[in-house]
Design a protein around this motif. Structure first.
Motif, mmCIF file in Angstrom:
data_model
loop_
_atom_site.group_PDB
_atom_site.id
_atom_site.type_symbol
_atom_site.label_atom_id
_atom_site.label_comp_id
_atom_site.label_asym_id
_atom_site.label_seq_id
_atom_site.Cartn_x
_atom_site.Cartn_y
_atom_site.Cartn_z
ATOM 1 N N ASP A 209 0.830 -1.211 0.000
ATOM 2 C CA ASP A 209 0.000 0.000 0.000
ATOM 3 C C ASP A 209 0.860 1.255 0.000
ATOM 4 O O ASP A 209 0.533 2.257 -0.638
ATOM 5 N N ALA A 210 1.952 1.213 0.739
ATOM 6 C CA ALA A 210 2.893 2.336 0.794
ATOM 7 C C ALA A 210 4.230 1.799 1.253
ATOM 8 O O ALA A 210 4.304 0.782 1.962
ATOM 9 N N ALA A 211 5.285 2.472 0.842
ATOM 10 C CA ALA A 211 6.637 2.094 1.265
ATOM 11 C C ALA A 211 7.364 3.322 1.763
ATOM 12 O O ALA A 211 7.024 4.456 1.408
ATOM 13 N N THR A 212 8.365 3.085 2.588
ATOM 14 C CA THR A 212 9.162 4.203 3.107
ATOM 15 C C THR A 212 10.645 3.924 2.888
ATOM 16 O O THR A 212 11.092 2.777 2.960
ATOM 17 N N PHE A 213 11.376 4.995 2.616
ATOM 18 C CA PHE A 213 12.813 4.917 2.370
ATOM 19 C C PHE A 213 13.534 5.889 3.291
ATOM 20 O O PHE A 213 12.980 6.916 3.690
ATOM 21 N N SER A 214 14.775 5.553 3.589
ATOM 22 C CA SER A 214 15.672 6.456 4.310
ATOM 23 C C SER A 214 16.780 6.904 3.373
ATOM 24 O O SER A 214 17.262 6.120 2.548
ATOM 25 N N PHE A 215 17.177 8.163 3.512
ATOM 26 C CA PHE A 215 18.308 8.695 2.744
ATOM 27 C C PHE A 215 19.420 9.162 3.672
ATOM 28 O O PHE A 215 20.128 10.130 3.386
ATOM 29 N N TYR A 216 19.567 8.468 4.802
ATOM 30 C CA TYR A 216 20.669 8.756 5.718
ATOM 31 C C TYR A 216 22.000 8.583 4.973
ATOM 32 O O TYR A 216 22.051 7.965 3.902
ATOM 33 N N ALA A 217 23.072 9.114 5.545
ATOM 34 C CA ALA A 217 24.346 9.193 4.827
ATOM 35 C C ALA A 217 24.896 7.843 4.395
ATOM 36 O O ALA A 217 25.672 7.773 3.437
ATOM 37 N N ASN A 218 24.507 6.757 5.082
ATOM 38 C CA ASN A 218 25.056 5.455 4.701
ATOM 39 C C ASN A 218 24.179 4.681 3.735
ATOM 40 O O ASN A 218 24.508 3.557 3.358
ATOM 41 N N LYS A 219 23.076 5.282 3.295
ATOM 42 C CA LYS A 219 22.174 4.567 2.400
ATOM 43 C C LYS A 219 22.655 4.649 0.944
ATOM 44 O O LYS A 219 23.513 5.463 0.602
ATOM 45 N N ILE A 220 22.067 3.808 0.091
ATOM 46 C CA ILE A 220 22.513 3.751 -1.304
ATOM 47 C C ILE A 220 22.298 5.093 -1.985
ATOM 48 O O ILE A 220 23.182 5.607 -2.675
ATOM 49 N N GLY A 226 17.136 12.321 5.448
ATOM 50 C CA GLY A 226 15.982 12.448 4.562
ATOM 51 C C GLY A 226 15.256 11.138 4.429
ATOM 52 O O GLY A 226 15.758 10.076 4.812
ATOM 53 N N GLY A 227 14.034 11.197 3.899
ATOM 54 C CA GLY A 227 13.244 9.996 3.692
ATOM 55 C C GLY A 227 12.184 10.243 2.652
ATOM 56 O O GLY A 227 12.015 11.364 2.163
ATOM 57 N N MET A 228 11.446 9.194 2.288
ATOM 58 C CA MET A 228 10.376 9.337 1.312
ATOM 59 C C MET A 228 9.365 8.209 1.466
ATOM 60 O O MET A 228 9.730 7.089 1.821
ATOM 61 N N ILE A 229 8.105 8.556 1.225
ATOM 62 C CA ILE A 229 7.048 7.569 1.040
ATOM 63 C C ILE A 229 6.830 7.401 -0.451
ATOM 64 O O ILE A 229 6.802 8.387 -1.193
ATOM 65 N N THR A 230 6.676 6.163 -0.896
ATOM 66 C CA THR A 230 6.274 5.916 -2.280
ATOM 67 C C THR A 230 4.961 5.130 -2.278
ATOM 68 O O THR A 230 4.734 4.273 -1.419
ATOM 69 N N THR A 231 4.098 5.418 -3.242
ATOM 70 C CA THR A 231 2.793 4.769 -3.322
ATOM 71 C C THR A 231 2.198 4.971 -4.708
ATOM 72 O O THR A 231 2.588 5.902 -5.434
ATOM 73 N N ASN A 232 1.257 4.119 -5.051
ATOM 74 C CA ASN A 232 0.467 4.307 -6.270
ATOM 75 C C ASN A 232 -0.942 4.793 -5.960
ATOM 76 O O ASN A 232 -1.774 4.896 -6.862
ATOM 77 N N ASN A 233 -1.203 5.077 -4.694
ATOM 78 C CA ASN A 233 -2.513 5.509 -4.230
ATOM 79 C C ASN A 233 -2.559 7.036 -4.185
ATOM 80 O O ASN A 233 -1.914 7.655 -3.340
ATOM 81 N N GLU A 234 -3.315 7.633 -5.098
ATOM 82 C CA GLU A 234 -3.342 9.092 -5.199
ATOM 83 C C GLU A 234 -3.894 9.741 -3.927
ATOM 84 O O GLU A 234 -3.348 10.744 -3.452
ATOM 85 N N GLU A 235 -4.951 9.196 -3.370
ATOM 86 C CA GLU A 235 -5.542 9.782 -2.169
ATOM 87 C C GLU A 235 -4.568 9.730 -0.996
ATOM 88 O O GLU A 235 -4.439 10.689 -0.235
ATOM 89 N N LEU A 236 -3.883 8.600 -0.854
ATOM 90 C CA LEU A 236 -2.882 8.478 0.205
ATOM 91 C C LEU A 236 -1.787 9.526 0.025
ATOM 92 O O LEU A 236 -1.356 10.168 0.993
ATOM 93 N N ALA A 237 -1.321 9.710 -1.215
ATOM 94 C CA ALA A 237 -0.263 10.683 -1.482
ATOM 95 C C ALA A 237 -0.708 12.099 -1.140
ATOM 96 O O ALA A 237 0.040 12.868 -0.520
ATOM 97 N N LEU A 238 -1.923 12.456 -1.530
ATOM 98 C CA LEU A 238 -2.421 13.804 -1.245
ATOM 99 C C LEU A 238 -2.533 14.041 0.257
ATOM 100 O O LEU A 238 -2.166 15.109 0.772
ATOM 101 N N THR A 239 -3.052 13.054 0.980
ATOM 102 C CA THR A 239 -3.185 13.198 2.432
ATOM 103 C C THR A 239 -1.831 13.277 3.103
ATOM 104 O O THR A 239 -1.616 14.091 4.011
ATOM 105 N N ALA A 240 -0.894 12.437 2.668
ATOM 106 C CA ALA A 240 0.441 12.454 3.264
ATOM 107 C C ALA A 240 1.133 13.793 3.021
ATOM 108 O O ALA A 240 1.802 14.328 3.914
ATOM 109 N N ARG A 241 0.983 14.349 1.831
ATOM 110 C CA ARG A 241 1.584 15.661 1.555
ATOM 111 C C ARG A 241 1.024 16.721 2.501
ATOM 112 O O ARG A 241 1.761 17.574 3.010
ATOM 113 N N ARG A 242 -0.276 16.669 2.727
ATOM 114 C CA ARG A 242 -0.883 17.667 3.596
ATOM 115 C C ARG A 242 -0.444 17.470 5.052
ATOM 116 O O ARG A 242 -0.093 18.431 5.737
#
Length: 409
Positions: A209-220, A226-242
């Protein structure tokens, strides 16, 4: 008031054999070879793409806040790399996980199933919502959560399953999603360590449904923090942005109809992240090359368990972990000390969640034998993209000599 938890001496004695001591001091060693550093760090990064150019543009244009153009560019490019339509950049990987849980409505009284063998951020993010983490043991082949044990942990309070793609190896996701479908549960991937990994040729980050990533200094891919959520769910993305941005209302500024967070990423961080994402294939290939060299050099050493790759997955080997078995001739901690004396930095594997002081009482008496064994025997070796082939051979030769010396060979 901040809640604190301290293990009693009696409780600590129950787990002390599994808890590593302090990290050994790394000795600076002069090398005859120019391509072997005095200290070989367990992780480092390479910023030799467009990172400086993009950050300089941010500074020259004064776009350094979270509304700068690089944030959206980074979100788009990284989401595309993860096989998703939407990316929501955040301040770090932990808040990305908390934001995903909050967006999906996880809260007080809910239970979330997750692995016992993981970094503390995973259960902490669940606890931030008021929900209760429920632990599942690892399995010894990939070190991921044992999918066969998930269903027995489901109760009427279970709302979600968090899978963690441990050290870059994807979880077997089809059976996880099938369990979730039958029980009407959400699935979240904690893909902090699995940038670019694939499962049946589908990217980690697009398998739930959703995934999360880390962009800490030791990550690929790194942005420092830093971090990020990725998803294909438009409603989830809009709510998360808000929610990420104080839940500002679209109707008017400074108008907040529900509780939000300040979890934004700056344009400066996103500029670095975009430049890193442009080189993602190269960065992954470097990690896999490192793993191949380690495999070749360490494969015949008695008493070492090496990381595996299931047929359904492409492991990106974020970190190259080994398990030190009795046949090696010395303990994991002795091996670490000997490597530190040669300027080689290592890290122990995760201490399982049920051994952590802040969660010990909650999981008192529960046993997770595979996670416990990995904790006691596992460490990972230098694995960053700056690692040279000569350094990998030096590290491997040093491990071989330590094993032969301890075995009297």
């Amino acid at each position: 008031m901040i809640s604190r938890s301290q293990l009693s001496d009696e409780d600590f004695n129950l787990i002390k054999d599994f808890v590593p001591g302090t990290d050994p001091e790394i000795r600076h060693c002069k090398r005859p070879a120019a391509n072997i550093r005095e200290v070989i760090p367990v992780a480092d990064t390479v910023l030799d793409g467009n990172e400086l150019r993009y950050v300089t543009e941010c500074i020259e244009t004064n776009w350094i806040s979270s509304i700068g153009p690089y944030v959206r560019r980074f979100e788009s490019e990284f989401a595309n790399a993860a096989g998703c339509k939407y990316g929501i950049a955040c301040a770090n990987g932990t808040v990305a996980l908390h934001l995903a849980l909050a967006t999906l409505g996880i809260g007080h009284g809910d239970e979330v199933i997750l692995p016992a063998f993981t970094m503390i951020a995973t259960p902490n993010a669940v606890s931030y919502t008021g929900a209760d983490p429920v632990l599942v043991d690892a399995e010894p082949f990939t070190w991921n959560m044992n999918v066969d044990l998930i269903e027995q942990k489901i109760t009427s309070r279970t709302k979600a399953i968090i899978v963690v793609h441990t050290y870059g190896h994807p979880v077997d996701m089809d059976p996880v999603n099938e369990i979730a479908r039958r029980h009407n549960l959400l699935v979240i991937e904690d893909a902090a360590e699995a940038h670019g990994a694939t499962y049946h040729n589908r990217p980690a980050g697009s398998l739930s449904d959703a995934a999360t990533f880390s962009f800490y200094a030791n990550k690929i891919v790194t942005t420092g923090e830093g971090g990020m959520i990725t998803t294909n769910n438009e409603e989830l993305a809009l709510t998360a942005r808000r929610l990420r941005d104080h839940a500002f209302s679209a109707e008017r500024h400074f108008w907040h109809q529900y509780l939000g967070f300040n979890y934004r990423m700056t344009n400066l961080q996103a500029a670095i992240g975009l430049a890193q994402t442009e080189r993602l294939a190269e960065l992954i290939e470097t990690r896999r090359r490192n793993a191949g060299l380690y495999h070749q050099a360490l494969g015949d050493i008695k008493g070492l368990g090496l990381p595996q790759q299931a047929t359904y997955a492409k492991n990106v080997f974020w970190m190259y972990g080994i398990v030190v078995e009795d046949a090696f001739g010395c303990s994991r901690d002795v091996l670490r000390q000997k490597l530190a004396e040669q300027g080689i930095e290592t890290r122990t594997f995760f201490i399982p969640i049920h051994f952590q002081p802040i969660y010990f009482e909650r999981f008192r008496g529960q046993k997770f034998p595979v996670a416990e064994d990995l904790c006691k025997r596992g460490l990972y070796l230098p694995s960053g993209p700056a690692l040279t082939e000569a350094e990998i051979h030096f590290i491997s030769d040093t491990i071989r000599k330590i094993g032969e010396w301890r075995n009297g060979e």
